[in-house]
Design a protein around this motif. Structure first.
Motif, PDB file in Angstrom:
ATOM      1  N   ILE A  30     -16.871  10.549  -2.271  1.00 45.83           N
ATOM      2  CA  ILE A  30     -15.571  10.445  -1.612  1.00 45.83           C
ATOM      3  C   ILE A  30     -15.757  10.281  -0.108  1.00 45.83           C
ATOM      4  CG2 ILE A  30     -13.343  11.532  -1.304  1.00 45.83           C
ATOM      5  CD1 ILE A  30     -13.865  10.961  -4.180  1.00 45.83           C
ATOM      6  N   MET A  31     -16.779  10.973   0.470  1.00 48.44           N
ATOM      7  CA  MET A  31     -17.041  10.838   1.904  1.00 48.44           C
ATOM      8  C   MET A  31     -17.416   9.408   2.240  1.00 48.44           C
ATOM      9  SD  MET A  31     -19.070  14.345   2.731  1.00 48.44           S
ATOM     10  CE  MET A  31     -19.460  13.999   4.413  1.00 48.44           C
ATOM     11  N   PHE A  32     -18.210   8.759   1.367  1.00 47.93           N
ATOM     12  CA  PHE A  32     -18.561   7.364   1.632  1.00 47.93           C
ATOM     13  C   PHE A  32     -17.347   6.472   1.567  1.00 47.93           C
ATOM     14  CE2 PHE A  32     -22.791   6.678   2.624  1.00 47.93           C
ATOM     15  CZ  PHE A  32     -23.579   7.634   2.002  1.00 47.93           C
ATOM     16  N   MET A  33     -16.454   6.781   0.601  1.00 50.89           N
ATOM     17  CA  MET A  33     -15.236   5.978   0.511  1.00 50.89           C
ATOM     18  C   MET A  33     -14.409   6.129   1.764  1.00 50.89           C
ATOM     19  SD  MET A  33     -14.466   6.834  -3.440  1.00 50.89           S
ATOM     20  CE  MET A  33     -12.746   6.560  -3.400  1.00 50.89           C
ATOM     21  N   LEU A  39     -13.890   2.075   8.440  1.00 48.94           N
ATOM     22  CA  LEU A  39     -14.384   0.780   8.902  1.00 48.94           C
ATOM     23  C   LEU A  39     -13.352  -0.300   8.644  1.00 48.94           C
ATOM     24  CD1 LEU A  39     -18.042   1.191   7.717  1.00 48.94           C
ATOM     25  CD2 LEU A  39     -17.340   0.752  10.050  1.00 48.94           C
ATOM     26  N   ASN A  40     -12.688  -0.234   7.471  1.00 50.13           N
ATOM     27  CA  ASN A  40     -11.687  -1.254   7.164  1.00 50.13           C
ATOM     28  C   ASN A  40     -10.474  -1.139   8.057  1.00 50.13           C
ATOM     29  OD1 ASN A  40     -12.875  -2.856   5.192  1.00 50.13           O
ATOM     30  ND2 ASN A  40     -12.706  -1.178   3.719  1.00 50.13           N
ATOM     31  N   ILE A  66     -18.096  -5.955   8.615  1.00 50.62           N
ATOM     32  CA  ILE A  66     -18.208  -5.958   7.153  1.00 50.62           C
ATOM     33  C   ILE A  66     -19.670  -5.931   6.734  1.00 50.62           C
ATOM     34  CG2 ILE A  66     -17.833  -7.323   5.079  1.00 50.62           C
ATOM     35  CD1 ILE A  66     -15.266  -8.373   6.401  1.00 50.62           C
ATOM     36  N   ALA A  67     -20.490  -6.717   7.416  1.00 52.22           N
ATOM     37  CA  ALA A  67     -21.912  -6.764   7.045  1.00 52.22           C
ATOM     38  C   ALA A  67     -22.561  -5.403   7.250  1.00 52.22           C
ATOM     39  CB  ALA A  67     -22.624  -7.828   7.884  1.00 52.22           C
ATOM     40  N   ALA A  73     -23.561   1.239   3.406  1.00 51.55           N
ATOM     41  CA  ALA A  73     -23.236   1.823   2.105  1.00 51.55           C
ATOM     42  C   ALA A  73     -24.453   1.793   1.188  1.00 51.55           C
ATOM     43  CB  ALA A  73     -22.071   1.072   1.477  1.00 51.55           C
ATOM     44  N   ALA A  74     -25.207   0.690   1.247  1.00 48.40           N
ATOM     45  CA  ALA A  74     -26.369   0.593   0.363  1.00 48.40           C
ATOM     46  C   ALA A  74     -27.381   1.682   0.674  1.00 48.40           C
ATOM     47  CB  ALA A  74     -27.015  -0.796   0.516  1.00 48.40           C
ATOM     48  N   ILE A  75     -27.696   1.809   1.970  1.00 46.86           N
ATOM     49  CA  ILE A  75     -28.696   2.813   2.338  1.00 46.86           C
ATOM     50  C   ILE A  75     -28.172   4.204   2.042  1.00 46.86           C
ATOM     51  CG2 ILE A  75     -29.955   3.767   4.272  1.00 46.86           C
ATOM     52  CD1 ILE A  75     -29.960   0.993   5.492  1.00 46.86           C
ATOM     53  N   GLY A  76     -26.878   4.436   2.359  1.00 44.51           N
ATOM     54  CA  GLY A  76     -26.319   5.756   2.128  1.00 44.51           C
ATOM     55  C   GLY A  76     -26.395   6.150   0.663  1.00 44.51           C
TER      56      GLY A  76
END
Lengths: 100, 656
Positions: A30-33, A39-40, A66-67, A73-76
């Motif tokens: 949820i924190m990542f979301m 960011l959005n 966005i990039a 997100a991938a690394i996280g």
């Protein structure tokens, strides 16, 4: 056309929701979301300003954001998986080794 | 290159060579740099400096200016005038002969290089002291000779009594040097400069000035003179700071001869003579000098008559003769004091070196264990007798002329203090030959009383070694020791012939030579009185000699009976008037108590440890509380970051 301020208020609201979500949720996903929400929100701000000021630089910067969001997100998520393998939990308040 | 600069710097070079290379490279050849240096200094003095000074030339030059601060100049400078020339002769002659003697005496000792290194350093410091042209260089040489005295007294550092004696000498000297240091400060405050020439030229400007010293209003010349005299009291072992000199006999005998007879202890007399313009302005200070000198002379002589250690008797004799020199300076006859310094150097160094020769042969210091040595050591006996006669003031020898000059100056000074010190000087004239010949008779005459000790393991120090040799092992010393003895004996006889007074047909050349520096005292006395005083003192000398011969040659059981009869007086004298015990209970024990109970227990354990432990403790406790901010939860950190960002943005927007 709707006034610019509507878009900026929208971005402010979304950003605030993202901040609150990041600071108060226990689950790491949820924190990542919430981070993505923040960011959005920034992206909405950039795009709207770019349209209303007829300056393309806002949209280009949005591409960068966005990039970066995607790679972060991938690394996280990779870190979350490593964390889960070590601690068998996705709740952040149980990861307190750095306390003190 | 000015030749006189080599005089002090040759021994300094010898010290550097010996201390750096002596242990590994030079080893038992370590005496060569020292002897070459000091004999070189002697030759330069005799051939170059002395003729120039006798022709009237005075050298006063600064070699190197170390500090320039406003009007204050601290520099290394040299003043060579008649007084310096006399001191240079004394120091270089005695040092050369004693260095050569020490080659034989210290032969085979493990610290050989160290001995000669420190002897060279001492010679350097003493020469800087006497050749200086300002008070700072005097003080430097003063402290330097005190330091070398500490090193050399404690030369046998493994022996506790020697190490303690070295400490005692340095600490007691420090008491005197404290007053001396304050005196030098006062001179700077008053005159604004430390160079002798400037101070003595302006000395008349302080006549009658008064200053506030620690709350009392005192006369400025008196204050400065007395403060400078404090240093002389310490360095020259006058009452009350004499206690270090007998203990200093723990050092090797050449050290006792050079430092504690001929040179270092005479630095105090040199100081008073050099500063005579200041002393002349203050009758109070001069009376203090004369009285302390006379009391010390009497006091030390009375102790010497009952001591049994050969070196301590000679040490008290030195103390007593130094009292004579201060007596002379105190009544204004500085030239007589320096004359006695000059003759005393020869016969006292000779006494010490001959005593060393005896100790070297019988391995003990106790004269009660000697006796009958004259048939084994004829040269030593002969020079001992010559030195003893000169010390006692036997007519014709050098000691007679200098002593007589002092006694006459005391009588003819015309003041009540002068008469008082004259009486004491006469008593000294009686005691000096008495104890000196007591020493000679007990050591060389009669039957040999020694050789009954048990075996003593190991080599140890020369100065307290039980002899397991029998009587047949005693032999005369080697030539390297007896030749300096004979040369010094020539000095002990003839050195005084330059100062034969006009009364006896001489030209008083010595006093004339020193007149430009120390002036000439006024004599209130007739020729008839002069003859009378001379006859009286000579008679006393003969009585002293005769009584000594009677008690120690003829009726040898009588001294013990007298000692038993007057046992209270005997005990007081034997225990040196209990002054050491007095100082121990009044000064040393309280100081050690304060060190233990106050300094260690309170200031060290409580205050300093309190700060040193308390500050880290407080910081630790504070940080224990502060670290609770680190919860380990990323969201808490996120809150802090967000709040911080919010505040900064608000600040920027509000301050717009």
């Amino acid at each position: 056309m709707v006034p610019l301020s509507w878009y900026m208020i929208l971005s402010m609201i979304v950003f605030t929701i993202g901040v609150f979500g990041f600071l108060s949720r226990r689950n790491i996903i949820i924190m990542f979301m919430s981070i993505e929400l923040m960011l959005n929100a920034v992206n909405i701000n950039l795009i709207s300003l770019s349209h209303y000021l007829q300056d393309l630089r806002g949209q280009i910067l949005a591409f960068f954001v966005i990039a970066v969001a995607a790679s972060e997100a991938a690394i996280g998520l990779a870190i979350v998986i490593a964390l889960f393998r070590n601690k068998a939990t996705a709740h952040v308040d149980e990861v307190k080794e750095m306390q003190g | 290159m000015k030749l006189y600069l080599l005089i002090p710097f040759l021994p300094l070079a010898a010290f550097m060579i010996n201390i750096l290379l002596g242990k590994e490279v030079l080893r038992d050849k370590a005496h060569w740099p020292s002897i070459l240096a000091v004999v070189g200094s002697f030759f330069i003095t005799i051939t170059s400096v002395l003729p120039e000074v006798m022709a009237g030339k005075v050298i006063n030059e600064d070699l190197y200016t170390w500090i320039v601060s406003g009007t204050f100049n601290a520099s290394v400078g040299f003043l060579i005038d008649p007084l310096t020339a006399v001191m240079l002769i004394v120091v270089t002659t005695c040092a050369s002969l004693i260095h050569i003697y020490a080659v034989g005496y210290m032969h085979g000792d493990t610290g050989y290089y160290r001995f000669f290194a420190y002897m060279s350093l001492f010679t350097f410091c003493m020469l800087m002291l006497v050749m200086g042209n300002n008070f700072l260089q005097l003080y430097f040489g003063w402290e330097g000779v005190g330091l070398c005295s500490y090193f050399l007294i404690g030369y046998y550092f493994n022996k506790k009594s020697a190490a303690d004696a070295g400490k005692k000498a340095f600490i007691v000297n420090r008491f005197g040097d404290f007053g001396f240091g304050i005196g030098v400060f006062m001179i700077f405050l008053t005159f604004g400069t430390l160079h002798y020439a400037d101070v003595f030229a302006n000395v008349s400007s302080i006549i009658g000035q008064k200053v506030n010293f620690l709350g009392w209003i005192v006369d400025l010349p008196t204050l400065i003179a007395l403060l400078l005299f404090c240093g002389a009291v310490g360095k020259s072992a006058q009452i009350p700071l004499h206690v270090w000199l007998p203990d200093a006999m723990e050092g090797p005998t050449p050290v006792s001869a050079l430092i504690h007879a001929a040179t270092m202890v005479t630095a105090g007399v040199f100081l008073v003579a050099r500063c005579n313009p200041i002393f002349n302005l203050s009758p109070v200070a001069m009376n203090v000098v004369a009285v302390i000198g006379a009391l010390t002379m009497f006091f030390a002589a009375t102790i010497a008559i009952v001591q049994n250690d050969i070196k301590r008797i000679i040490a008290y004799s030195t103390c007593s003769h130094l009292g004579y020199m201060f007596l002379a300076c105190g009544v204004g006859a500085y030239a007589a004091g320096i004359f006695h310094l000059y003759t005393h150097a020869f016969f006292k160094a000779l006494l010490f070196l001959a005593a060393g020769s005896v100790i070297h042969a019988v391995h003990t210091n106790d004269i009660q264990e000697m006796g009958g040595l004259k048939k084994y050591m004829p040269i030593t006996y002969a020079v001992f007798v010559i030195a003893g006669l000169s010390a006692g003031g036997f007519p014709g020898l050098s000691g007679f002329f200098s002593k007589d000059e002092i006694i006459w100056s005391a009588y003819a000074s015309g003041s009540a203090v002068g008469k008082f010190v004259w009486i004491l000087a006469l008593a000294g004239a009686f005691f000096t030959p008495f104890y000196t010949f007591r020493l000679i008779f007990l050591t060389f005459h009669g039957k040999y009383r020694g050789g009954h000790q048990e075996e003593h393991p190991g080599h140890g120090a020369h100065d307290s070694h039980g002899s397991h040799h029998g009587e047949h092992h005693i032999h005369e010393s080697p030539k390297v020791m007896t030749i300096p003895l004979m040369l010094l004996a020539v000095g002990a006889v003839a050195a005084g012939w330059v100062g034969i007074p006009p009364l006896l047909g001489g030209g008083a050349h010595f006093a004339e030579f020193l007149k430009p520096v120390v002036g000439h005292p006024e004599f209130h006395g007739t020729h008839a009185e002069e003859w009378g005083v001379m006859a009286l003192s000579t008679t006393l000398v003969m009585i002293g000699l005769g009584l000594s011969a009677f008690l120690y040659l003829r009726k040898t059981d009588l001294p013990e009976k007298i000692a038993k009869q007057f046992s209270i007086i005997y005990n007081i004298l034997f225990h040196k008037y209990y002054i050491d015990e007095l100082y121990h209970y009044t000064i040393i024990k309280p100081t050690l108590w304060i060190a233990d109970k106050v300094i260690v227990a309170i200031t060290d354990a409580k205050i300093i440890e309190g700060v040193v432990n308390g500050v880290p403790g407080a910081i630790g406790r504070f940080s224990q509380r502060l670290r609770k901010v680190q919860t380990g939860l990323a969201q808490h950190y996120g809150i802090f970051m967000a709040a911080g960002a919010f505040f900064i943005i608000a600040l920027v927007l509000l301050l717009r």
